[in-house]
Motif scaffolding. Structure first.
Motif, short mmCIF file in Angstrom:
data_model
loop_
_atom_site.label_atom_id
_atom_site.label_comp_id
_atom_site.label_asym_id
_atom_site.label_seq_id
_atom_site.Cartn_x
_atom_site.Cartn_y
_atom_site.Cartn_z
N VAL A 449 1.09 -1.09 0.18
CA VAL A 449 -0.18 -0.01 -0.11
C VAL A 449 0.91 1.22 0.03
O VAL A 449 1.50 1.51 1.13
N PHE A 470 -1.38 -1.01 -4.12
CA PHE A 470 -2.56 -0.35 -4.00
C PHE A 470 -1.84 1.20 -3.77
O PHE A 470 -0.95 1.47 -3.00
N ARG A 472 -2.20 4.64 -2.38
CA ARG A 472 -2.64 4.98 -0.96
C ARG A 472 -3.17 6.36 -0.93
O ARG A 472 -3.99 6.66 -0.33
N PHE A 497 -3.47 -1.49 -8.36
CA PHE A 497 -4.78 -0.55 -8.22
C PHE A 497 -4.52 0.77 -7.97
O PHE A 497 -4.02 0.94 -6.58
N HIS A 502 -7.79 -1.58 -0.30
CA HIS A 502 -6.73 -2.68 -0.05
C HIS A 502 -7.43 -3.69 0.68
O HIS A 502 -6.84 -4.81 0.61
#
Length: 578
Positions: A449, A470, A472, A497, A502
């Motif tokens: 993340v 991910f 963040r 992503f 997450h």
């Protein structure tokens, strides 16, 4: 039958012969080690102790440095034991006569110190500890800062002791580090300067020489348990020792906690609470922490490590320790094969929490939980491997994984899998030269993340598969790092992503388990072809440190809930033991 009877009798006699040898700091001289007439000195008791015996310390403060003179035996270790209120203090007591020393600044004071603070057989003269009532003080190294002609310069400092003790360090000057100290070898004195100009003579400062408080060298199966060690340059040094155990100890206000070095073999460090305790703390997020880091690294005596493993025979088990408010957590340097470093809780680390820095042949670093570290896991120049880093959880660290390769070991192999990270940069390179970079490194089935998938010098050059990245904070670094990676030929089967949640339960509360709808579920690849330790825990192929349906693992666990070999019973008997 007769042989079995003799063995049984022998076992009973062995049990009967084991004794408890008592020591009390308040005892009068002339004791015999009995409960009624305890020894006054720990060394007296250790000199008497035989295999199976326990040296039991009463509450109190013991101003000693001690050494185990003989070995225990399989299932009959020699144990040094006590409650936490039994304290071995490494400092030297003497009459302090403080005087101002204006050539080191308006706030500087000095006092003569005993020759004991400059032992002859140490690597760095004047590297002893200086501790105020508020905590340990940054210790300048006269050899590095005592001569203006050779002083290192940077934008904020000339690393020259009189200037440092007058102005402080970095942008925060003295406001963060609060005080500086320095031993002078030729003058046999110590200088202390507080930024607020206080009268040092009223501070009750203590001094310790650069020596360990407890030495276990050339003897096997010794145990140190329960006690507190404080004001020590090094709490416990273990060399040339098989099966020694340090457990349940508190090591505080000490530069270095425990060292397993030359020829130490399958030793154990468990359930210990170890901290360095500088007056400013070791939270790397605090304003001024970098100034403190430079104070140690540029003007002082370099690194301090809670648990240091260096050029040993390896096979050590380092688990369930609480390492905090320290420069470094667990470091391995040199050849220490088959390490098992797991379930440690590591918090507030000024430098590196975990630092593999040697051959790392079959070393396993797993199920460690690290918060507030400058760098959680620094893979520093591992020379061979395979090294395994798995099921670790990192939260609120400045960096989590850093690949460091100042020296080229192109055949080094590292597997980093099933970890969960939330640092700004997912994976960071430092001093990595391309080629060959880190081509034998494998980042597999991790959760990152982050704001950038990687950072530092040079682009990705490792196998990247089954990870879930991910974004963040919707940082511009995210796409920039991906584009730059592709430009350098980065290939990955991982998932990225930029907007998805997450799905980790609660970072802030230390719960890294997965929610049912987490994109990390079943996102990993099949790791069975790599023959990695610990993958049976992740049969679902969920990425991250904790698969869905399983609770967050615990660290610094309550020993009453665990099954582990009693001290002295691991490893199994060696040749020649009975």
């Amino acid at each position: 039958m007769k042989k079995l009877l003799l063995l049984a009798v022998s076992g009973i006699l062995s049990f009967v012969q084991a004794q408890i040898i008592h020591v009390s700091a308040d005892a009068a001289d002339g004791g015999d080690g009995s409960k009624e007439k305890p020894f006054a000195k720990i060394q007296q008791a250790l000199d008497k102790a035989a295999p199976g015996d326990t040296v039991e310390l009463a509450p109190g403060v013991y101003y000693e440095r001690v050494k185990f003179p003989r070995s225990g035996e399989y299932k009959k270790p020699i144990r040094l034991n006590g409650p936490r209120s039994a304290i071995i203090d490494g400092s030297i007591r003497f009459k302090q006569e403080w005087k101002k020393i204006p050539e080191y600044g308006p706030n500087a004071w000095h006092t003569k110190v005993p020759a004991d603070l400059f032992p002859s057989q140490v690597e760095h003269k004047g590297s002893g500890l200086v501790v105020s009532p508020q905590g340990s003080i940054i210790q300048l190294y006269e050899k590095r800062v005592g001569n203006l002609k050779i002083a290192t310069k940077d934008p904020h400092n000339t690393w020259y002791a009189p200037e440092l003790m007058t102005k402080g360090i970095g942008k925060t000057k003295m406001s963060f580090i609060q005080a500086l100290a320095m031993y002078r070898h030729k003058q046999q004195d110590v200088i202390v300067s507080y930024g607020d100009g206080r009268d040092v003579s009223k501070e009750n400062i203590v001094f310790s020489p650069p020596l360990p408080s407890i030495v276990i060298d050339g003897v096997d199966r010794c145990v140190v348990s329960g006690i507190t060690i404080r004001h020590s340059y090094l709490g416990v040094r273990v060399k040339n020792s098989l099966g020694t155990v340090i457990e349940d100890c508190r090591i505080m206000r000490s530069d270095r906690g425990i060292e397993l070095s030359q020829n130490s073999d399958r030793c154990t460090v468990r359930f210990c609470d170890i901290s360095m305790d500088p007056i400013f703390g070791c939270d790397p997020w605090k304003k001024g922490s970098w100034d403190a880091w430079k104070g140690h690294k540029i003007g002082g005596f370099w690194d301090r490590i809670a648990i240091n493993i260096v050029n040993s025979k390896g096979g050590h088990r380092i688990h369930d320790n609480y390492l905090h408010n320290h420069w470094g957590g667990v470091q391995d340097a040199g050849d220490n094969p088959d390490l098992d470093v797991h379930h440690n809780f590591i918090a507030d680390i000024e430098d590196d929490a975990l630092e593999p820095n040697g051959t790392n042949r079959n070393c396993r670093w797993h199920h460690n939980y690290i918060i507030n570290s400058r760098c959680a896991f620094r893979i520093k120049c591992i020379q061979k491997g395979p090294m395994y880093a798995y099921a670790n959880a990192f939260f609120n660290c400045k960096e989590d994984f850093r690949n460091y390769k100042q020296h080229q070991y192109p055949d080094a192999i590292a597997y980093i899998y099933h970890n969960t990270s939330n640092a700004t940069v997912g994976i960071k390179n430092n001093a990595v030269k391309m080629p060959p970079g880190m081509k034998n490194f494998h980042y597999l089935n991790n959760i990152f993340v982050c704001d950038a998938i990687y950072g530092g010098s040079n682009a990705h050059n490792w196998l990247d598969a089954g990870n879930v990245y991910f974004c963040r904070t919707q940082s511009a670094l995210w796409q920039k790092s991906i584009d730059l990676a592709k430009k350098h030929g980065f290939k990955s089967t991982s998932k990225f992503f930029s907007h998805a949640n997450h799905g980790v339960n609660d970072f802030n509360k230390g719960d890294f388990s997965l929610k049912e709808n987490s994109p990390a579920r079943n996102a990993g690849i099949d790791l069975s072809k790599f023959a990695l330790p610990g993958i049976e825990e992740f049969s679902s192929r969920d990425s991250g440190a904790v698969p869905y349906g399983k609770a967050m693992f615990k660290t610094y666990r309550n020993k009453s809930t665990l099954t582990y070999p009693p001290a002295g019973s691991w490893p199994q008997e060696k040749e020649g033991e009975k």
